[in-house]
Design an enzyme around this catalytic site. Structure first.
Site, PDB file in Angstrom:
ATOM      1  N   LYS A 145       0.831  -1.215   0.000  1.00  0.00           N
ATOM      2  CA  LYS A 145       0.000   0.000   0.000  1.00  0.00           C
ATOM      3  C   LYS A 145       0.862   1.260   0.000  1.00  0.00           C
ATOM      4  CE  LYS A 145      -1.842   1.699   3.985  1.00  0.00           C
ATOM      5  NZ  LYS A 145      -1.510   3.134   4.140  1.00  0.00           N
ATOM      6  N   ASN A 146       1.835   1.299   0.909  1.00  0.00           N
ATOM      7  CA  ASN A 146       2.603   2.535   1.073  1.00  0.00           C
ATOM      8  C   ASN A 146       3.576   2.797  -0.074  1.00  0.00           C
ATOM      9  OD1 ASN A 146       1.222   2.984   3.388  1.00  0.00           O
ATOM     10  ND2 ASN A 146       2.943   2.671   4.791  1.00  0.00           N
TER      11      ASN A 146
ATOM     12  N   CYS B 144      -6.287  13.130  12.437  1.00  0.00           N
ATOM     13  CA  CYS B 144      -6.020  11.731  12.147  1.00  0.00           C
ATOM     14  C   CYS B 144      -6.009  10.998  13.480  1.00  0.00           C
ATOM     15  CB  CYS B 144      -4.678  11.641  11.442  1.00  0.00           C
ATOM     16  SG  CYS B 144      -3.803  10.135  11.680  1.00  0.00           S
TER      17      CYS B 144
ATOM     18  N   ARG C  46       0.067  14.656  13.127  1.00  0.00           N
ATOM     19  CA  ARG C  46       0.552  14.440  11.762  1.00  0.00           C
ATOM     20  C   ARG C  46       0.449  15.652  10.838  1.00  0.00           C
ATOM     21  NH1 ARG C  46      -1.358   8.522   9.821  1.00  0.00           N
ATOM     22  NH2 ARG C  46       0.561   8.484   8.657  1.00  0.00           N
TER      23      ARG C  46
ATOM     24  N   ASP D  31       4.376   0.885  12.211  1.00  0.00           N
ATOM     25  CA  ASP D  31       3.224   0.167  11.648  1.00  0.00           C
ATOM     26  C   ASP D  31       3.153  -1.298  12.094  1.00  0.00           C
ATOM     27  OD1 ASP D  31       2.373   2.433  10.394  1.00  0.00           O
ATOM     28  OD2 ASP D  31       2.981   1.847   8.379  1.00  0.00           O
TER      29      ASP D  31
ATOM     30  N   ARG E 171      -8.686  -0.670   4.373  1.00  0.00           N
ATOM     31  CA  ARG E 171      -7.827   0.361   3.783  1.00  0.00           C
ATOM     32  C   ARG E 171      -6.470  -0.229   3.404  1.00  0.00           C
ATOM     33  NH1 ARG E 171      -6.463   4.730   7.553  1.00  0.00           N
ATOM     34  NH2 ARG E 171      -5.013   4.952   5.848  1.00  0.00           N
TER      35      ARG E 171
END
Ligand code: UD1
Length: 420
Positions: free
Chosen positions: A22-23, A116, A121, A304, A396
């Site tokens: 994803k990133n 968020c 952030r 993460d 997501r």
């Protein structure tokens, strides 16, 4: 809103294929804004965040053709350099369109991402970097309004290591006039994947993967075909799920060398790990020792993966300490883990986890993407039934998670609930 229902206690066994990252996909898809030629991406994960970004690119006029895991994008038509609040608010990474739009079109209006769940952030470093390259930037009614006839190369020092900040500035610099040096740049593998794709497009970049990246601007870039790297956080999540349930799992289509810190910690927890060029096998040697850890920018332990390790530590032998140094509010899974019987105390940015013999199923609520992954792991360990609410967070960033876990023997199903 969908729920996941898990009957825990089954050790995971078998093989699982890891999806594209994803990133890495999010910044890579934005490179289409840097060229009028066609960009083709393969190994694109089917995720809500990727779809959000595609929607945003389409709203600007990018033409998108999607066929399974391959996507072709073209921004040869006229592009409206505008990212609306409605699209940006659902995903912070949308701010990655700012650098490419500004450097190619000389203007951009991109909504500020706003709040968020896991912390403040800000995007101040993205903005400061672009200003150092000569951009005029105002904040108007919640939007970043940026202009620059032509961005100019600059020496930019970022006082905090920022992943998307580094990516945004790198994309801006590839078409700027002269040389840009990014100091204290992020070294994450996804930054390297982006640099590699930009180089394939004709960009001149050196030092990616280190904390000083040098970019010599070029006048234009061409299209390319690029395969997105495997997701190291999805990989890590399956590794922890396997270890925490005392299973034996072979993860295929992944890159062990992007996960050194995670593999090191799993070995410390008593896992046996065998790696090849593109696979990792994990099984436990005996009792789970749990591990203390501290998150930090790559190559140190990733934030993460913090929540997933905490779920594993909840039933480990002894006491462990997990310290979060990247985000100020990333312990929201703690109270949910406690609902399952975990013994966790939070002191400042550290959590002290005293291992308990077992967790018991309960209804819990997902609060953000990686917290959700932690609850899934806890549900896989817990005795009885765990119901995880608000799993849209999970969608997501994890492709077909319940399908992949079912194939490994887990009792997990999605329950679609009516919205009233
Ligand atoms: C990226 C990842 C996310 C991961 C995070 C940290 C993507 C799409 N997301 O998020 O999964 O958790 O890296 O590894 O790649 N900061 C500032 N000013 C800025 C930018 C950041 O102060 O302008 C701070 C943040 O508040 C945070 C730290 O820098 O404390 C790191 O954040 P950053 O690396 O920017 O996170 P993201 O790129 O948003």
């Amino acid at each position: 809103m969908d729920q996941l229902v898990i009957s825990g206690g089954v050790p995971l066994q078998g093989k699982v294929s890891i999806s594209g990252a994803k990133n890495a996909a999010l910044p890579l898809l934005c490179t289409t804004l840097l060229t009028s030629q066609v960009m083709t991406f393969t190994n694109v994960p089917n995720l809500k965040d990727v779809n959000t970004l595609l929607k945003l690119l389409a709203s600007m006029g990018v033409v998108i053709e999607q066929d399974q895991k391959q996507i072709q994008l073209s921004s040869s038509q006229s592009i409206a350099p505008f990212a609306s609040y409605d699209l940006v608010k659902t995903m912070r990474a949308s701010v990655l369109v700012l650098g490419p739009l500004l450097t190619r079109f000389g203007e951009a209006k991109v909504s500020l991402p706003g709040g968020c769940a896991i912390g403040e952030r800000p995007v101040d470093l993205h903005i400061k970097g672009l200003q150092a390259m000569g951009a005029e930037i105002e904040i108007e009614q919640g939007y970043i309004v940026a202009h620059a006839k032509k961005l100019k190369g600059a020496r930019i020092f970022m006082d905090t290591v920022t992943v998307t900040g580094t990516e945004n500035l790198m994309m801006a610099a590839v078409l700027a006039e002269g040389t840009t040096v990014l100091e204290n740049a992020a070294r994450e593998p996804e930054v390297v994947d982006l640099a590699q794709c930009l180089i394939n497009m004709g960009a001149k970049i050196k030092g990616h993967g280190s904390d000083v990246i040098t970019i010599e601007g070029v006048t234009q870039l061409g299209g390319t075909a690029y395969s997105i790297m495997p997701d190291r956080i999805e990989t890590g999540t399956f590794l922890v799920a396997a270890a925490a349930t005392g299973g034996d799992v072979l993860l295929q289509g992944t890159r062990a060398h992007s996960l050194d810190a995670v593999l090191d910690k799993l070995a410390e927890a008593n896992a046996l790990i065998d790696v090849t060029e593109d696979s990792i096998r994990i099984r436990m040697k005996g009792v789970n020792h749990g591990v203390s850890l501290r998150t930090a920018p790559y190559p140190a332990f990733p934030t993460d993966m913090q929540a997933q390790f905490m779920a594993m530590n909840a039933v480990a032998h002894g006491t462990t300490v997990v310290t979060e140094t990247i985000f100020e509010n990333r312990f929201m899974h703690v109270q949910e883990l406690r609902r399952l019987g975990a013994n966790i105390e939070v002191e400042g940015n550290s959590a002290i986890i005293r291992g308990v013999p077992k967790l018991d199923g309960a209804t819990v609520m997902a609060t953000d993407l990686r917290a959700s992954a932690s609850l899934v792991i806890a549900g896989l360990i817990a005795h009885g039934e765990t119901v995880i609410d608000r799993i849209y967070h999970l969608d997501r960033g994890y492709e077909c998670i319940e399908e992949k876990l079912s194939n490994l023997g887990a009792n997990i199903k999605r329950r679609v609930t009516e919205v009233h």
